[in-house]
Design an enzyme around this catalytic site. Structure first.
Site, PDB file in Angstrom:
ATOM      1  N   TRP A  74       0.842  -1.204   0.000  1.00  0.00           N
ATOM      2  CA  TRP A  74       0.000   0.000   0.000  1.00  0.00           C
ATOM      3  C   TRP A  74       0.880   1.259   0.000  1.00  0.00           C
ATOM      4  O   TRP A  74       0.525   2.272  -0.599  1.00  0.00           O
ATOM      5  CB  TRP A  74      -0.893  -0.022   1.246  1.00  0.00           C
ATOM      6  CG  TRP A  74      -1.714   1.211   1.415  1.00  0.00           C
ATOM      7  CD1 TRP A  74      -2.957   1.444   0.910  1.00  0.00           C
ATOM      8  CD2 TRP A  74      -1.366   2.403   2.137  1.00  0.00           C
ATOM      9  NE1 TRP A  74      -3.402   2.691   1.265  1.00  0.00           N
ATOM     10  CE2 TRP A  74      -2.435   3.300   2.021  1.00  0.00           C
ATOM     11  CE3 TRP A  74      -0.252   2.797   2.871  1.00  0.00           C
ATOM     12  CZ2 TRP A  74      -2.439   4.552   2.604  1.00  0.00           C
ATOM     13  CZ3 TRP A  74      -0.238   4.053   3.455  1.00  0.00           C
ATOM     14  CH2 TRP A  74      -1.320   4.920   3.326  1.00  0.00           C
ATOM     15  N   HIS A  75       2.035   1.167   0.667  1.00  0.00           N
ATOM     16  CA  HIS A  75       2.903   2.341   0.773  1.00  0.00           C
ATOM     17  C   HIS A  75       3.541   2.719  -0.558  1.00  0.00           C
ATOM     18  O   HIS A  75       3.937   3.863  -0.741  1.00  0.00           O
ATOM     19  CB  HIS A  75       3.993   2.111   1.826  1.00  0.00           C
ATOM     20  CG  HIS A  75       3.471   2.195   3.216  1.00  0.00           C
ATOM     21  ND1 HIS A  75       2.902   1.120   3.849  1.00  0.00           N
ATOM     22  CD2 HIS A  75       3.392   3.226   4.082  1.00  0.00           C
ATOM     23  CE1 HIS A  75       2.517   1.496   5.061  1.00  0.00           C
ATOM     24  NE2 HIS A  75       2.798   2.761   5.232  1.00  0.00           N
ATOM     25  N   GLY A  76       3.668   1.768  -1.440  1.00  0.00           N
ATOM     26  CA  GLY A  76       4.240   2.136  -2.728  1.00  0.00           C
ATOM     27  C   GLY A  76       4.721   0.945  -3.516  1.00  0.00           C
ATOM     28  O   GLY A  76       4.847  -0.169  -2.992  1.00  0.00           O
TER      29      GLY A  76
END
Lengths: 311, 523
Positions: B360-362
């Site tokens: 989700w963070h990247g």
């Protein structure tokens, strides 16, 4: 709601009082580069023999101790020639023993040999640090910047920079003779490869407006004229840069630099020394980044300069 | 527009005053309300106020890039529409068909939202990784588009709405303005907390009244958030960025110190943002969920994850982990060894949520590695049934922790520090180089830099961190560092408190670090 707004007003009033108090205290009590240098020059006006002006290239590139006994480095990071001209006209008449003035030429010319700097960044003071300079010179040297674009930036800098930490704590980067050492063991990698710098081809340089170039010439002439009037040697130097930086310089820009010096030299005496591509300064160990000498490089460069100037 | 910018300092008071000027009221309402003099129904007044929130939020977001407003509007519209369709299907037909339809609408909305997120955030990553794997040049296939700020946050918020409508936890709303305001509410639009429709949407559907206590608490929370962001995080960032830019030439101690400082940077940055967001919402009479609860005072990793980025963790728990069976999966009748099966499912579920959380963070392998690392730390606790051992605050009822608690906090902290190195690395090679460099201890040059001013730091940053930790420790039972401080006798006097707040503002102004954007804006 009324009570809440009242509380906000109270806290804001206390805040304003605190800010004013801190501002006043720091102005009179603590030292920073600007206040220290102003005071130093005034207190030593009768003994200073050599005065170094300009921006970070001379601030970090010329160690006054190695040049002579009574030499002071009055350069400051990001300083535009306008301030040097104003400082010179203010101090030279007071300095009874001044023999020479050193000014780093080229790097901060709007259309100088380093085309990547054509954006007049030293002139318009776009960056925060430059906004900060405007305030510092107005505050400690009483040299206001009266040009148009600065009115707006001066306001923004009041909001963001007027109470910068350095001012409050008296944070001073320079040593007792105004020199700022860049740690030789740490090479800053950020500016090393010059990836952020834009190279402008010669054809583009010639299209740039001449207004700022003319202004630069005006201040340089003013400095040369003052030195001539008080019988002081006016020495212009182009400091060494790393190969990655030199690769981004433009032939047309360098020609314009020479034209500028020639044109001022027809009116007033100027000594010019160009170390930009000097083979003696090619070693990696001399540089902090692509355009600044570190402590080792500064030592080496100052010794060479001393020899060339015959000091 | 950033919370720590001059623009926001002008924007917030203007929006605040206009918002309350538009507060719904009758003839006897507050004197500052427009509707005391202009008589419209309370519902109309509420819509006008919500429309104002929406306009203000769009200005706030559009300040960064107005083109992406269309994307938010599109996401909002689709989620609002799907909510209505899901609601209709669920309520109109109490049959299998109705539920199937509702499920189909929900899945369609999930695919649409995640599809948009995938295009903007993950497409280039997958294409280039695919190209690398098969040795194909994928340059011409890459989109190279900038990631819209906050897309991961508002997409998850929109998803929670349609899932909750499907689960009948919330009634679908017909009020499009309230719904758009719920998605775009500016304090939490770009970096959370990721709100649940069940908490935030009802607040937009009912009249808000100004509360002095809530507003003053909000102001304090904003102040505390600004301190953590501008003083702690931005000062740490100066050092951390310099070290990461030159990590191949730094000594082990320098690298270790930078890792510790990044741990404080990311906390100050993100929890500071959350505090400002929650505090700002309080000024508008809106209560957002808590996002951080002193995570660095955790005694084990499970406790850390209950206290760090709570809105995301609970989102994954509620919408992914529990539907997968969570830690109490159902065992099919034909399974011969139920205990082993359960354990396998728990392992799978734990990895799924941690890997998803990392991803989700990247789009970077380091985020996935970070998720996997935390999954590995978490697994022993959950398998041994010790993941809920510490649900209270550490040293409850005492001023200081015991030696055992201190040791537990220190060990957890160091494990988290190691995780942040994985998180901060720009790629796997740099991660391995950094870790390798940490083992080459070398001189302790960096350590004295921690205590003395130098060319990177204008003041020893340990002071800022100590202030943050001490204040948060003392107030660890409160929602933020400055909440209810009047309970301390020395701060019971109003004037003393005002002085303290003003001093905090001055400290923020004086000791601020270099101008930095928020780390979580990139996610």
């Amino acid at each position: 709601m009324k009570r809440f707004l009242k509380d906000i007003v109270y806290v804001t009033c206390i805040l304003i009082c605190l800010i004013v108090a801190v501002e006043v205290i720091q102005y009179y009590v603590s030292d920073n580069n600007y206040s220290y240098k102003t005071k130093y020059i005034f207190n030593h006006r009768n003994s200073i023999e050599g005065l170094i002006l300009g921006h970070s290239h001379t601030l970090r590139g010329i160690d006054p101790v190695l040049l002579g006994k009574n030499v002071f480095n009055n350069a400051e990071s990001g300083k535009w020639i306008y301030y040097d001209a104003k400082e010179l006209s203010k101090y030279v008449p007071l300095m009874s023993n001044l023999q020479y003035v050193i000014y780093p030429i080229g790097y901060d010319m709007p259309q100088g040999y380093l085309s990547c700097h054509y954006e007049y960044d030293h002139h318009f003071k776009k960056e925060e640090s430059h906004d900060y300079n405007i305030h510092m010179y107005a505050k400690y040297e009483h040299i206001p910047y009266d040009r148009f674009p600065l009115k707006l930036t001066a306001f923004s800098s009041f909001l963001t920079d007027n109470l910068a930490y350095e001012e409050i704590t008296g944070h001073r980067d320079c040593d007792s003779l105004g020199f700022e050492i860049l740690d030789s063991t740490i090479h800053c990698s950020i500016n090393w490869d010059t990836i952020h710098l834009v190279h402008l081809p010669d054809s583009e340089i010639t299209k740039l407006p001449s207004k700022y170039y003319d202004e630069y010439k005006e201040y340089l002439t003013e400095m040369a004229s003052i030195c001539h009037q008080y019988n002081v040697r006016f020495v212009c130097v182009t400091t060494p840069c790393y190969k990655t930086y030199i690769n981004k310089t433009s032939t047309r820009g360098i020609e314009m630099l020479y034209d500028l010096i020639d044109s001022v030299a027809t009116k007033y005496p100027i000594e010019y020394y160009n170390y930009l591509s000097d083979e003696e300064f090619r070693a990696d160990s001399f540089y902090y980044d692509c355009s600044h000498l570190n402590y080792i490089g500064a030592k080496h460069f100052t010794k060479r300069l001393k020899k060339d100037l015959g000091l | 527009m950033l919370f720590n910018s001059i623009e926001f300092a002008f924007f917030l008071p203007i929006v605040f005053l206009l918002y309350w000027f538009l507060t719904p009221s009758g003839k006897n309402g507050p004197r500052y309300s427009l509707f005391r003099y202009w008589h419209v129904s309370e519902q109309t007044a509420l819509r006008i106020q919500n429309a104002f929130v929406l306009i203000a939020s769009y200005i706030f977001y559009g300040w960064w890039d107005w083109r992406f407003l269309l994307l938010i509007a599109f996401t909002s519209f689709c989620s609002w529409g799907s909510g209505l369709l899901i609601g209709q299907s669920v309520s109109s037909a109490q049959s299998v068909d109705g539920h199937k339809k509702a499920k189909a609408w929900m899945i369609a909305n999930i695919i649409l939202n995640l599809g948009i997120l995938a295009v903007f955030k993950y497409y280039d990553f997958f294409v280039s990784e695919f190209g690398q794997l098969f040795g194909i040049s994928t340059d011409s296939l890459l989109l190279k588009i900038i990631l819209p700020v906050g897309i991961s946050f508002y997409t998850f918020q929109a998803l929670s709405y349609s899932i909750d409508v499907y689960r009948q936890k919330i009634e679908p709303t017909k009020d499009i303005i309230a719904f758009f305001a719920f998605i775009a509410f500016f304090p939490q639009l770009v970096a959370g907390p990721i709100e649940r429709a069940t908490n935030l949407l009802p607040q937009f559907l009912q009249k808000r009244t100004f509360s002095y206590d809530q507003a003053t608490d909000g102001m304090r929370q904003i102040l505390w958030g600004l301190f953590k962001k501008i003083v702690v995080a931005d000062n740490c960032a100066t050092y951390v960025d310099q070290v990461w830019a030159t990590y191949d030439t730094q000594t082990g101690s320098t690298l270790l110190l930078a890792a510790v400082l990044f741990t404080f940077q990311i906390y100050g940055d993100f929890s500071g943002y959350s505090d400002i967001a929650i505090g700002t919402a309080k000024l508008f009479g809106i209560k957002l969920m808590r996002n951080f609860n002193n995570p660095y005072f955790s005694r084990d990793i499970a406790e850390f994850w209950r206290r760090w980025h709570i809105s995301l963790t609970t989102w994954f728990r509620d919408y992914v982990y529990i539907p997968l069976g969570g830690s109490r999966p159902e065992v099919p009748a034909h399974i011969q060894n139920p205990d082993r099966y359960k354990k396998l499912i728990i392992v799978r579920n734990t990895f799924v949520i941690f890997l998803l959380s990392g991803f989700w963070h990247g789009a970077n392998w380091t985020f996935i590695a970070w998720g996997a690392y935390h999954a590995l730390l978490f697994l022993p606790l959950i398998l041994l049934g010790k993941n809920r051992k510490y649900t209270n605050q550490v040293a409850e009822g005492r001023l200081l922790p015991t030696w055992k608690e201190s040791g537990q906090m220190l060990v957890t902290f160091m494990l988290v520090v190691l995780g942040w190195i994985i998180f901060r690395a720009t790629g796997m090679p740099s991660l391995f180089h950094y870790l390798e460099g940490m083992l080459q201890w070398g001189t302790l040059r960096a350590s004295y830099r921690f205590f003395l001013p130098n060319e990177w730091l204008v003041f020893p940053m340990n002071i800022y961190i100590i202030i943050m930790l001490v204040v948060e420790w003392i107030n660890r039972n409160q929602e933020h560092g400055l909440q209810n401080i009047e309970r301390f006798p020395i701060l019971s006097n109003k004037l003393v408190r005002y002085m303290l707040f003003a001093v905090f503002f001055v400290l923020i102004y004086l000791f601020r670090g270099g101008y930095q954007t928020f780390i979580y804006f990139q996610f």
